[in-house]
Design an enzyme around this catalytic site. Structure first.
Site, PDB file in Angstrom:
ATOM      1  N   GLY A   1       0.814  -1.198   0.000  1.00 34.18           N
ATOM      2  CA  GLY A   1       0.000   0.000   0.000  1.00 34.18           C
ATOM      3  C   GLY A   1       0.853   1.256   0.000  1.00 34.18           C
ATOM      4  CB  CYS A   2      -0.166   4.773   0.044  1.00 31.44           C
ATOM      5  SG  CYS A   2      -1.487   4.656   1.276  1.00 31.44           S
ATOM      6  CE1 TYR A   3       0.040   7.456   5.432  1.00 27.93           C
ATOM      7  CE2 TYR A   3      -1.645   5.776   5.762  1.00 27.93           C
ATOM      8  CZ  TYR A   3      -1.270   7.119   5.719  1.00 27.93           C
ATOM      9  OH  TYR A   3      -2.200   8.104   5.975  1.00 27.93           O
TER      10      TYR A   3
END
Length: 345
Positions: A148-150
């Site tokens: 994901g992004c984080y």
């Protein structure tokens, strides 16, 4: 070589972004898309920007599986395991944008996500798709857990210093901000415009599900347990992740030394830009692109590294990275379909 790609969950933000990127891929054909909420309707009726460009009807998961060589699933956690099993049995490439195959320790997955690992053998087989760190593991594989992004922004900001032994493994802090698309397309009170506009707040403090995933990546790099403090915040913008990461420096480490270590580590990475002194990592400068920007600072008073990374959460933090993984899995040029520039303004 033309790859037939299908997207399950095409009307969510990440799914729609996959469609946008795949439509511009020189070696990919969008074979089928699905949506439970909009089955039978054209994608362009959900996203009018796609009118005349992608009017494909939203079908079923079964249609996507039947028509596609590569299946992308942009679904909430807990919904990908059965699809992964079907793809595995059919010999298809499956790239999961959800969290179902990211954590190798099954007890962590079940504890943090409250979902049973139905096929432990598939969890074992899955590879973690962060290409800049695990590229060789991804090549040729058929079950890829897309970060994901984080979990992309934080490791990219910290790994070069950690791998070089320039920072301590204890006391790492990741203070992160996200655009509201990271919360998904379904509206909640926190993402309702009047609640969000002109505000900013932390959420899931001390208990965000991306914490063990970030720690897993850092642990794999240094070979030891790493514990971080991770706090996400919601920004009143559509896109972007800004990760400000703090770590204690080993004695004698200088900013010049860190800059060289980062530049050497990422010198052959097309999608990572280590910025020179004076330039700022800014979500504005990575929008709609698969790039990650990194800026470095030291605080001599506290002997801390401050590493800041910026990505587009929908591209490098989701759909773009998934296409990057597809390219690696199928032996295509890694940057194929992903060389779009960020807009200048």
């Amino acid at each position: 070589m033309t790859v037939k790609a299908g997207v399950i969950g095409a009307t969510g933000y990440a799914g729609a972004e996959l469609v946008r990127i795949l439509a511009g891929h020189p070696q990919a054909e969008l074979a089928a898309i699905s949506s439970v909420s909009f089955e039978g309707k054209p994608l362009s009726s959900v996203y009018p920007a796609y009118y005349g460009l992608c009017d494909m009807l939203c079908g079923t998961e079964a249609e996507v599986l039947q028509k596609s060589d590569v299946v992308f699933a942009a679904l909430p956690h807990g919904l990908s395991q059965e699809i992964a099993k079907e793809c595995h049995d059919a010999g298809k490439v499956f790239i999961d944008l959800g969290a179902d195959f990211r954590l190798k320790r099954l007890n962590e997955y079940e504890d943090w996500y409250k979902v049973k690992a139905v096929y432990p053998e598939l969890h074992e087989e899955a590879v973690y798709g962060l290409p800049e760190l695990f590229r060789e593991e991804i090549r040729g594989k058929k079950l890829i857990a897309n970060p994901g992004c984080y979990t992309t922004a934080v490791p990219l900001a910290l790994v070069p210093a950690l791998k070089a032994g320039l920072i301590e493994k204890d006391g790492i802090i990741a203070d992160c901000k996200s655009g509201v698309t990271g919360a998904g397309r379904k509206s909640t009170q926190d993402t309702h415009y009047p609640e969000l506009n002109e505000g900013m707040h932390a959420y899931k403090v001390g208990g965000h599900r991306h914490t063990p995933e970030i720690e897993q990546t850092l642990r794999r790099i240094c070979g030891e347990e790493v514990t971080i403090v991770f706090t996400p915040h919601l920004l009143p913008v559509n896109r972007g992740i800004l990760a400000t990461c703090y770590a204690h420096l080993k004695p004698g480490t200088t900013l010049e030394q860190l800059q060289k270590v980062y530049e050497d580590f990422y010198q052959d990475e097309y999608f990572v830009r280590v910025l020179p002194d004076g330039m700022k990592a800014d979500i504005h400068n990575v929008r709609y692109s698969n790039f990650c920007e990194i800026e470095l600072h030291t605080d001599p008073r506290t002997n801390m590294l401050i590493a800041v990374s910026a990505i587009d959460n929908m591209v490098k933090g989701a759909a773009g990275q998934a296409v990057q993984n597809m390219n690696l899995a199928l032996g295509l040029e890694e940057t194929a379909g992903l060389k779009m520039f960020p807009p200048a303004f």
